[in-house]
Scaffold this motif. Structure first.
Motif, PDB file in Angstrom:
ATOM      1  N   GLN A  90       0.812  -1.213   0.000  1.00  0.00           N
ATOM      2  CA  GLN A  90       0.000   0.000   0.000  1.00  0.00           C
ATOM      3  C   GLN A  90       0.851   1.271   0.000  1.00  0.00           C
ATOM      4  N   GLU A  91       2.140   1.138   0.091  1.00  0.00           N
ATOM      5  CA  GLU A  91       3.025   2.298   0.144  1.00  0.00           C
ATOM      6  C   GLU A  91       3.129   2.958  -1.224  1.00  0.00           C
ATOM      7  N   ASN A  92       3.094   4.263  -1.234  1.00  0.00           N
ATOM      8  CA  ASN A  92       3.212   5.000  -2.488  1.00  0.00           C
ATOM      9  C   ASN A  92       4.661   5.082  -2.945  1.00  0.00           C
ATOM     10  N   HIS A  93       4.852   4.949  -4.232  1.00  0.00           N
ATOM     11  CA  HIS A  93       6.167   5.091  -4.850  1.00  0.00           C
ATOM     12  C   HIS A  93       6.026   6.032  -6.043  1.00  0.00           C
ATOM     13  N   THR A  94       7.141   6.613  -6.453  1.00  0.00           N
ATOM     14  CA  THR A  94       7.141   7.417  -7.671  1.00  0.00           C
ATOM     15  C   THR A  94       7.389   6.491  -8.862  1.00  0.00           C
ATOM     16  N   GLU A 117       4.394  12.668 -26.741  1.00  0.00           N
ATOM     17  CA  GLU A 117       4.351  13.792 -25.806  1.00  0.00           C
ATOM     18  C   GLU A 117       2.911  14.126 -25.457  1.00  0.00           C
ATOM     19  N   ASN A 118       2.693  14.589 -24.231  1.00  0.00           N
ATOM     20  CA  ASN A 118       1.382  15.014 -23.749  1.00  0.00           C
ATOM     21  C   ASN A 118       0.368  13.875 -23.665  1.00  0.00           C
ATOM     22  N   VAL A 119       0.860  12.668 -23.436  1.00  0.00           N
ATOM     23  CA  VAL A 119      -0.046  11.559 -23.144  1.00  0.00           C
ATOM     24  C   VAL A 119      -0.613  11.764 -21.734  1.00  0.00           C
ATOM     25  N   ASN A 120      -1.906  11.557 -21.577  1.00  0.00           N
ATOM     26  CA  ASN A 120      -2.550  11.737 -20.279  1.00  0.00           C
ATOM     27  C   ASN A 120      -2.527  10.431 -19.496  1.00  0.00           C
ATOM     28  N   ILE A 121      -2.068  10.513 -18.236  1.00  0.00           N
ATOM     29  CA  ILE A 121      -1.984   9.336 -17.372  1.00  0.00           C
ATOM     30  C   ILE A 121      -2.740   9.629 -16.083  1.00  0.00           C
ATOM     31  N   VAL A 122      -3.646   8.728 -15.708  1.00  0.00           N
ATOM     32  CA  VAL A 122      -4.433   8.892 -14.488  1.00  0.00           C
ATOM     33  C   VAL A 122      -4.310   7.632 -13.645  1.00  0.00           C
ATOM     34  N   ASN A 123      -3.977   7.817 -12.367  1.00  0.00           N
ATOM     35  CA  ASN A 123      -4.019   6.719 -11.415  1.00  0.00           C
ATOM     36  C   ASN A 123      -5.476   6.532 -11.006  1.00  0.00           C
ATOM     37  N   LEU A 124      -6.113   5.459 -11.482  1.00  0.00           N
ATOM     38  CA  LEU A 124      -7.543   5.259 -11.261  1.00  0.00           C
ATOM     39  C   LEU A 124      -7.866   5.006  -9.798  1.00  0.00           C
ATOM     40  N   ASN A 125      -6.936   4.457  -9.040  1.00  0.00           N
ATOM     41  CA  ASN A 125      -7.185   4.160  -7.639  1.00  0.00           C
ATOM     42  C   ASN A 125      -7.092   5.397  -6.766  1.00  0.00           C
ATOM     43  N   ASN A 145       5.296  -5.220  -8.577  1.00  0.00           N
ATOM     44  CA  ASN A 145       6.573  -5.165  -7.862  1.00  0.00           C
ATOM     45  C   ASN A 145       7.757  -5.154  -8.833  1.00  0.00           C
ATOM     46  N   ASP A 146       7.590  -5.828  -9.976  1.00  0.00           N
ATOM     47  CA  ASP A 146       8.656  -5.834 -10.986  1.00  0.00           C
ATOM     48  C   ASP A 146       8.906  -4.432 -11.519  1.00  0.00           C
ATOM     49  N   TRP A 147       7.838  -3.657 -11.679  1.00  0.00           N
ATOM     50  CA  TRP A 147       7.982  -2.274 -12.150  1.00  0.00           C
ATOM     51  C   TRP A 147       8.838  -1.490 -11.154  1.00  0.00           C
ATOM     52  N   LEU A 148       8.547  -1.660  -9.875  1.00  0.00           N
ATOM     53  CA  LEU A 148       9.325  -0.962  -8.845  1.00  0.00           C
ATOM     54  C   LEU A 148      10.764  -1.457  -8.827  1.00  0.00           C
ATOM     55  N   LYS A 149      10.949  -2.740  -9.070  1.00  0.00           N
ATOM     56  CA  LYS A 149      12.275  -3.338  -8.999  1.00  0.00           C
ATOM     57  C   LYS A 149      13.176  -2.888 -10.137  1.00  0.00           C
ATOM     58  N   PHE A 150      12.637  -2.851 -11.357  1.00  0.00           N
ATOM     59  CA  PHE A 150      13.459  -2.545 -12.533  1.00  0.00           C
ATOM     60  C   PHE A 150      13.438  -1.065 -12.922  1.00  0.00           C
ATOM     61  N   GLY A 151      12.600  -0.261 -12.251  1.00  0.00           N
ATOM     62  CA  GLY A 151      12.612   1.172 -12.518  1.00  0.00           C
ATOM     63  C   GLY A 151      11.797   1.553 -13.744  1.00  0.00           C
ATOM     64  N   ASP A 152      12.353   2.441 -14.570  1.00  0.00           N
ATOM     65  CA  ASP A 152      11.633   2.945 -15.742  1.00  0.00           C
ATOM     66  C   ASP A 152      11.248   1.803 -16.674  1.00  0.00           C
ATOM     67  N   LYS A 211       2.740   9.214  -8.655  1.00  0.00           N
ATOM     68  CA  LYS A 211       2.690   8.467  -7.403  1.00  0.00           C
ATOM     69  C   LYS A 211       1.700   7.306  -7.536  1.00  0.00           C
ATOM     70  N   ALA A 212       2.127   6.124  -7.096  1.00  0.00           N
ATOM     71  CA  ALA A 212       1.265   4.949  -7.165  1.00  0.00           C
ATOM     72  C   ALA A 212       1.766   3.885  -6.205  1.00  0.00           C
ATOM     73  N   ALA A 213       0.872   2.988  -5.847  1.00  0.00           N
ATOM     74  CA  ALA A 213       1.214   1.838  -5.009  1.00  0.00           C
ATOM     75  C   ALA A 213       1.077   0.573  -5.845  1.00  0.00           C
ATOM     76  N   VAL A 214       1.643  -0.492  -5.350  1.00  0.00           N
ATOM     77  CA  VAL A 214       1.523  -1.773  -6.044  1.00  0.00           C
ATOM     78  C   VAL A 214       0.042  -2.143  -6.177  1.00  0.00           C
ATOM     79  N   ASN A 215      -0.328  -2.610  -7.363  1.00  0.00           N
ATOM     80  CA  ASN A 215      -1.694  -3.006  -7.722  1.00  0.00           C
ATOM     81  C   ASN A 215      -2.581  -1.831  -8.114  1.00  0.00           C
TER      82      ASN A 215
END
Length: 254
Positions: free
Chosen positions: A20-24, A39-47, A86-93, A63-67
Motif C-alpha cells: 500500500q506504500e506509495n512510490h514514484t 508527448e502530452n499523453v494523459n496518465i491517471v491513477n484510477l485508484n 513489484n517488478d515495475w518498482l524493482k526494474f525502474g523505468d 505516485k502509485a502503489a503496487v496493484n
C-alpha cells in the motif's frame, strides 16, 4: 509455536503495508508501430485519482502503489490500462507502448448564416449553441431553459414532485465510485485533461461507468440532450458532481 505465529503475522502485515506504500512510478510512452515518443499523453491513477502527462521526451512520473491501475489516453491511440507491479518498482523505468487507431471522421456540413443587415432579424437568424443552466430558489434540482429545451417547465415540475427517488437509484448503488468525484475536481492535471476531451473515456474509467450510465445520470438530473451531447468532459464532471451533492443533501433529510 506462538513465536512462529507472531512472526508470520508480522511478515503478513509488513507485506500489506509495503504493497500500500506509495512510490514514484516512472516510465516512457511510445508509439508501438515505430517506437516514436509520445508527448502530452494523459496518465491517471484510477485508484488514487491523480493525473500527469508525458513531457517532450515521452517521460512521466506519478505516485502509485503496487496493484494501482494507471490509465493512459492519447488522441488517435487506443487507451491503455497498466497495473503497477513489484517488478515495475524493482526494474525502474519501463516503456509503455500505445497502439494507433484509424479514425474515420464523419462528414461535417457547415450551414452558412445569411444576414440581412437588420439587427432585429439577424439576431434571430444566428444560432446559439451555449447551454444555460438555471436554478429556482427552494428547488433541489436545476434545469435548462431556452428554445433548445422546450420541456424545461415539465422538468421543473418533476423535480418538485419527485426530488429524491431517482437520485437514490442512480447514486445509491455507486457510493465508492462517486467518492472519487471530489478528488477529480481537486486535481489540476485531471481538470485540464477533461477540459479538452469530449469522449467520456477518462470519466468512465475512473467512475467505473459506461457511456449510457453517464448519459442516464445527466438525464435524470434534468440536463438536456443538447448539453449531454455537446458538453466537454469537465462540464460533465461538474454536472454529475452537483447532482451528487444534491443527492447527499436529500438523502440526509430522509
Amino acid at each position: 509455536m506462538k513465536k512462529y505465529f507472531l512472526l508470520i503475522t508480522l511478515v503478513f502485515f509488513v507485506a500489506i503495508s509495503t504493497a500500500q506504500e506509495n512510490h514514484t512510478i516512472k516510465g516512457t510512452v511510445m508509439n508501438d508501430a515505430d517506437d516514436a515518443i509520445l508527448e502530452n499523453v494523459n496518465i491517471v491513477n484510477l485508484n488514487q485519482v491523480k493525473g500527469t502527462t508525458t513531457n517532450e521526451k515521452g517521460e512521466f512520473a506519478i505516485k502509485a502503489a503496487v496493484n494501482d491501475t494507471l490509465y493512459f489516453s492519447y488522441l488517435g491511440f487506443k487507451s491503455l490500462r497498466v497495473r503497477v507491479t513489484n517488478d515495475w518498482l524493482k526494474f525502474g523505468d519501463i516503456k509503455v507502448k500505445m497502439t494507433e487507431l484509424g479514425i474515420a471522421l464523419e462528414e461535417v456540413v457547415v450551414k452558412p448564416v445569411q444576414l440581412t443587415g437588420y439587427v432585429e432579424i439577424d439576431a434571430k437568424l444566428i444560432p446559439i449553441y451555449d447551454n444555460y443552466r438555471y436554478r429556482i430558489s427552494g428547488l433541489s434540482s436545476g434545469y435548462e431553459g431556452g428554445s433548445n429545451q422546450p420541456g424545461a417547465v415539465s422538468k421543473v415540475l418533476s423535480s418538485i414532485f419527485n426530488p429524491a427517488d431517482f437520485l437514490y437509484n442512480v447514486f445509491g448503488k455507486r457510493p465508492r465510485q462517486m467518492k472519487k468525484l471530489r478528488k477529480m475536481k481537486e486535481d489540476d492535471e485531471i481538470r485540464n485533461l477533461l477540459q479538452s476531451k469530449f469522449d467520456r473515456e477518462t470519466l468512465m474509467a475512473v467512475l467505473q461507468l459506461e457511456r449510457p450510465d453517464i448519459d442516464e445520470i445527466l438525464n435524470k438530473c434534468n440536463y438536456s440532450k443538447n448539453f449531454i451531447r455537446t458538453a466537454n468532459d469537465l462540464q460533465i464532471l461538474d454536472a454529475i458532481s452537483v447532482c451528487y451533492e444534491e443527492y447527499k443533501i436529500l438523502n440526509r433529510e430522509k
